[in-house]
Design an enzyme around this catalytic site. Structure first.
Site: not given
Ligand code: BJW
Length: 248
Positions: A56, A92, A94, A117, A188, A215-216, A109, A232
């Site tokens: 981080y 995000n 950021d 703390c 996303t 993007l896709e 997130h 984007a």
């Molecule tokens: C472009 C581009 C350009 C590229 N222009 N586009 C089954 C069912 C339901 C839930 C679960 C399940 N199994 C497990 C779970 C739970 C789990 C989960 O979802 N796991 C999956 C792997 C299945 N989820 C959790 O644990 C969450 N908590 C939870 O569910 O609690 C229960 C609860 C919920 C609600 C109420 C009460 C209780 C917590 C999830 C935490 C995720 N944390 C992270 C890290 C955050 C800190 C950090 O940044 O370090 O969050 S992981 C990471 O993934 C980060 C992101 O926010 C998140 C999503 O990623 P994102 O933004 O979609 O990025 P990418 O890389 O995946 O995609 C980028 C996209 O952009 C792509 O499509 C590209 O094509 C595109 N792109 N360039 C336009 N120029």
């Protein structure tokens, strides 16, 4: 272009990619270089907090050097120029939406430029590097002792949501999803819940227009009524231009 009153925009890492911040699941994404179990779970942090802090710290430095891009700017323009309520729900950590001028941003997130703390859950702004010995300046000795977790007495962690933790502000987000009449999903992959399920939540109300700008095609692409693919910095300004000029 119909008249919308309440616009909700879900954003993910793709909107910040062209600002130089890495995405997670693309070919060169963070999860191809790091094991998410080691850097994005509470268990990984408990095993090796120094490693997680280093991950981080590097991203914080990267963010401090980054600038909002034309995609962030266009969403800020949308908020300024339409009469509708515009809410950005971002996955995000950021602050590029805010720096572009968006004022109604929900960080589900967490935020990279904040820490909290373990003892009293004090949350504070933070731009410096963090390590396991950085104490919470707001904690009292009693507060630290009350945690009962000796290794975490008043120490700090990034104010972010890891896998297995409950995302922030869900009580604000679901009412937004249930009352919007336009839902946009931008940059996303639709692979992390609960955000990946927002499109189904919106569709279950049956009244909002839905569009994916990415993007896709994302994992949930078949659920969106409208799909626009490209970087984007190109597709978001074009979409907002059409939108704003249709209203004027
Ligand atoms: C472009 C581009 C350009 C590229 N222009 N586009 C089954 C069912 C339901 C839930 C679960 C399940 N199994 C497990 C779970 C739970 C789990 C989960 O979802 N796991 C999956 C792997 C299945 N989820 C959790 O644990 C969450 N908590 C939870 O569910 O609690 C229960 C609860 C919920 C609600 C109420 C009460 C209780 C917590 C999830 C935490 C995720 N944390 C992270 C890290 C955050 C800190 C950090 O940044 O370090 O969050 S992981 C990471 O993934 C980060 C992101 O926010 C998140 C999503 O990623 P994102 O933004 O979609 O990025 P990418 O890389 O995946 O995609 C980028 C996209 O952009 C792509 O499509 C590209 O094509 C595109 N792109 N360039 C336009 N120029």
């Amino acid at each position: 272009m119909p008249y919308y009153q309440h616009i909700v925009i879900l954003t993910g890492a793709g909107i910040s990619a062209e600002s130089g911040l890495g995405t997670f699941r693309d070919v060169d994404g963070l999860w191809t270089k790091y094991d998410l179990n080691e850097v994005a779970t509470p268990q990984g942090f408990a095993r090796n907090p120094e490693f997680v802090h280093a991950f981080y710290n590097a991203r914080r430095t990267n963010l401090l050097e980054a600038k909002p891009n034309a995609g962030h700017d266009a969403l800020a323009r949308l908020e300024r120029e339409v009469e509708a309520t515009v809410t950005v729900v971002t996955q995000n950590i950021d602050n590029l939406h805010e720096r572009a001028g968006s004022t109604n941003v929900i960080h589900m997130h967490g935020e990279l430029l904040k820490v909290r703390c373990h003892a009293a859950h004090h949350v504070m702004a933070w731009e410096a590097d963090l390590d396991v010995n950085t104490p919470c300046s707001l904690c009292t000795e009693e507060g630290r002792a009350a945690t009962g977790i000796p290794e975490h007495l008043g120490s700090l962690r990034p104010h972010v949501v890891w896998f297995g933790e409950v995302p922030m502000e869900m009580d604000r987000i679901y009412p937004e999803l249930n009352t919007c009449d336009l839902f946009l999903s931008i940059g996303t992959s639709g692979s992390v819940y609960p955000a990946a399920g927002f499109i189904e939540e919106v569709r279950s109300r049956g009244r909002a227009h839905t569009a994916e700008l990415n993007l896709e095609p994302s994992e949930g692409q078949s659920l969106f009524a409208e799909k626009i693919y490209g970087p984007a910095t190109e597709v978001v300004p074009t979409y907002v231009d059409k939108f704003v000029s249709a209203l004027s």
